[in-house]
Design a protein around this motif. Sequence first.
Motif, PDB file in Angstrom:
ATOM      1  N   ASN A  26      15.340 -19.953  11.643  1.00 52.54           N
ATOM      2  CA  ASN A  26      14.891 -18.241  11.450  1.00 52.54           C
ATOM      3  C   ASN A  26      15.347 -17.356  12.547  1.00 52.54           C
ATOM      4  O   ASN A  26      15.189 -15.992  12.112  1.00 52.54           O
ATOM      5  CB  ASN A  26      13.627 -18.765  11.737  1.00 52.54           C
ATOM      6  CG  ASN A  26      12.731 -19.335  10.146  1.00 52.54           C
ATOM      7  OD1 ASN A  26      13.699 -19.167   8.712  1.00 52.54           O
ATOM      8  ND2 ASN A  26      11.546 -19.900   9.682  1.00 52.54           N
ATOM      9  N   LYS A  27      15.461 -18.131  13.506  1.00 50.80           N
ATOM     10  CA  LYS A  27      15.574 -17.813  15.171  1.00 50.80           C
ATOM     11  C   LYS A  27      16.911 -16.492  14.840  1.00 50.80           C
ATOM     12  O   LYS A  27      16.960 -15.462  15.276  1.00 50.80           O
ATOM     13  CB  LYS A  27      15.690 -18.164  16.247  1.00 50.80           C
ATOM     14  CG  LYS A  27      16.109 -17.958  17.041  1.00 50.80           C
ATOM     15  CD  LYS A  27      15.185 -16.897  18.070  1.00 50.80           C
ATOM     16  CE  LYS A  27      14.075 -17.203  18.359  1.00 50.80           C
ATOM     17  NZ  LYS A  27      13.128 -16.378  18.952  1.00 50.80           N
ATOM     18  N   ILE A  28      17.954 -17.177  14.024  1.00 51.96           N
ATOM     19  CA  ILE A  28      19.195 -16.016  14.281  1.00 51.96           C
ATOM     20  C   ILE A  28      18.641 -15.372  13.123  1.00 51.96           C
ATOM     21  O   ILE A  28      19.632 -14.717  12.951  1.00 51.96           O
ATOM     22  CB  ILE A  28      20.506 -17.108  13.048  1.00 51.96           C
ATOM     23  CG1 ILE A  28      20.763 -18.288  14.508  1.00 51.96           C
ATOM     24  CG2 ILE A  28      21.595 -16.911  12.877  1.00 51.96           C
ATOM     25  CD1 ILE A  28      21.922 -19.423  14.555  1.00 51.96           C
ATOM     26  N   ASP A  29      18.225 -15.530  11.905  1.00 53.09           N
ATOM     27  CA  ASP A  29      17.547 -14.323  11.148  1.00 53.09           C
ATOM     28  C   ASP A  29      17.356 -13.044  11.856  1.00 53.09           C
ATOM     29  O   ASP A  29      17.568 -12.721  11.873  1.00 53.09           O
ATOM     30  CB  ASP A  29      16.674 -15.541  10.192  1.00 53.09           C
ATOM     31  CG  ASP A  29      17.715 -15.880   9.455  1.00 53.09           C
ATOM     32  OD1 ASP A  29      18.476 -15.564   8.948  1.00 53.09           O
ATOM     33  OD2 ASP A  29      16.658 -16.307   7.877  1.00 53.09           O
ATOM     34  N   ASN A  30      16.452 -13.666  12.643  1.00 56.44           N
ATOM     35  CA  ASN A  30      15.183 -12.651  13.999  1.00 56.44           C
ATOM     36  C   ASN A  30      16.039 -11.489  14.212  1.00 56.44           C
ATOM     37  O   ASN A  30      16.397 -10.890  14.863  1.00 56.44           O
ATOM     38  CB  ASN A  30      14.485 -12.868  14.064  1.00 56.44           C
ATOM     39  CG  ASN A  30      13.632 -13.683  12.819  1.00 56.44           C
ATOM     40  OD1 ASN A  30      13.291 -13.244  12.017  1.00 56.44           O
ATOM     41  ND2 ASN A  30      12.470 -14.587  13.692  1.00 56.44           N
TER      42      ASN A  30
END
Length: 595
Positions: free
Chosen positions: A523-527
């Motif tokens: 999720n952090k990479i997506d964000n």
Amino acid sequence: MILKKLFFLLFFINFNISFLFAEDRTIIASSISMHGEPLLNNNFQHLNYANPNSNIGGSFRMASLGTFDSTNPFIIKGRSAYGIRDYVFESLLSRDYSKPFTLRSLIAEKIHYSADRTWIEFFIDDAAEFSDGIKIKPKDILFSFNALKENGRPNHRSYYSRVKNVIITSDKSIKFITDNKEDRELILIIGMMPILPEHIYGNERFKEAKLDIPIGSGPYIVSKIEQGRNITYSKNTTYWGKQAPINNGLHNFDNISVDYYLDDNSRFEAFKAGLFDFYQIWDPTRWNNLKNHKNVNNGKIKLLEIERKTPAGMLGLALNTRKENLSNIEVRKALTILFDFNWINNSLYHNLYNRTEGFFDNSYLSSINQPIDDFEKILLGDSLSSLDKNILSGKPYDIGKDKREILNIALKLFEKANYKIENRQLINITTKEPFILEFLITDKRQEKYAINYMKNLERIGIKLNIKMVDSTQYQKRKQNFDFDIIEHFWYSSLSPGNEQNFYWGTESASQIGSRNYPGITSNKIDNLIQKIVSVRKIEEFTYSVRALDRMLISGYYVIPLFHWPHQWVAVSNKINYPEKVSLDGYKTNSWYMVN
């Protein structure tokens, strides 16, 4: 005091009203950049890396590896012949490589778009037509959009699914509405959409992977197909766009022929024998040896070292986290530090490679040798505490040079992941299964360094099976994520954006044909990818990319290999090229025949 407060209140109201109007403002242009303004103004006569006085005519001979069984480059099915997308099909707007992610008018002679980039309208050039003489209409653009969104490659399906609405606004214009203020790049991606004629590819024909002659609007047509052996392109003598400034000095050859070879050794020998005109060299040994070849000494072959001003990209070994034994980050970190770049570079490659450490090396976007900025810390948030101090300081592989020390560090990491050495084998303590990996390769170049890596892993009880397969099987297993380890090159630009979702995004991890070969779900990479496509200030953009770089490095999803200090290019003395190159290095579409 009251007057002062009233002044500031009026200023604040006026500023915000101005901002709102600015956001709603319509921009009329013939070019667009991701950040800032294009380098060349609208009255430019040619691209700065093209020679408007170049010779016209002659044949340019190229070579590719493997085989092909399709002339449709827009679907997963089949393996498309080299060059079709570039030579036969065009987009609404064309790339200008003199500045990061800049597009200029092509099929669309002008564009209207909102300042907040929530919509864009394309106006078709009256002269624009397909190679069969049929004019390009808005319905062809709408057809192309729907075909690619529903049945195209995963990147097309992903990008175009974010468009909220498409409206044909006149007999020469079409409008795309995104309503997404957080993705400033999407309207540029729409501008790069390949345009296909509905009268050729309608009625489900778009889905077919056949060897039919493709029909597009580009400068070349396919004049010959020998399945799996050769495809030849000939200049479209009635090409509608030959007078466009962006094409001035480009597309100079009358014919472009592409021969296919089953392996790279035979292709290289054919080049040295003069059977084709251009060969980019990836292996330093070949580069070194070629310097003494008779055809270099007598001038029949010219060797070029071309400087790129874009990131080096990531040539690395994807560790497939979908596999249970590679899902553990400690395991992936151990496998990463066991790759002995220094020995490989010195012993196999004449010390000519540079070590790749991050995903944007050789550019201001890289986190390498850059201590973390306060803006990055805010972006990384809770993830910050889990990042290694070396990654935060920009030195991710600063673990010492002693081989014994590296082996000990790797063993401790495997111990944390529930592995130990028994009878000279690394085994899982719970299952008692030995740690075995398969490294899928397709040519001898990969085998060269893979053998050294195999020997390094043997020292701590890991069995690495190096399996060489033909190019067809390799592509099939690669796109279906049927591997433990593969080599891949992820291209990087100075304007990374939505393609990062295709490389590293959670959604792409399960999409057959995506380039998320490691299977990253974060999720952090997506964000962070979302932040990259939404920020407006170049400083915030830079720090957002660096934060993504640190997150990708910290996950040990890819074992970085090496990159080239220059583009090593060998070219026939029959070929000439402009003195100035693009930010991205050489562009063969600007080359031409020697007098």
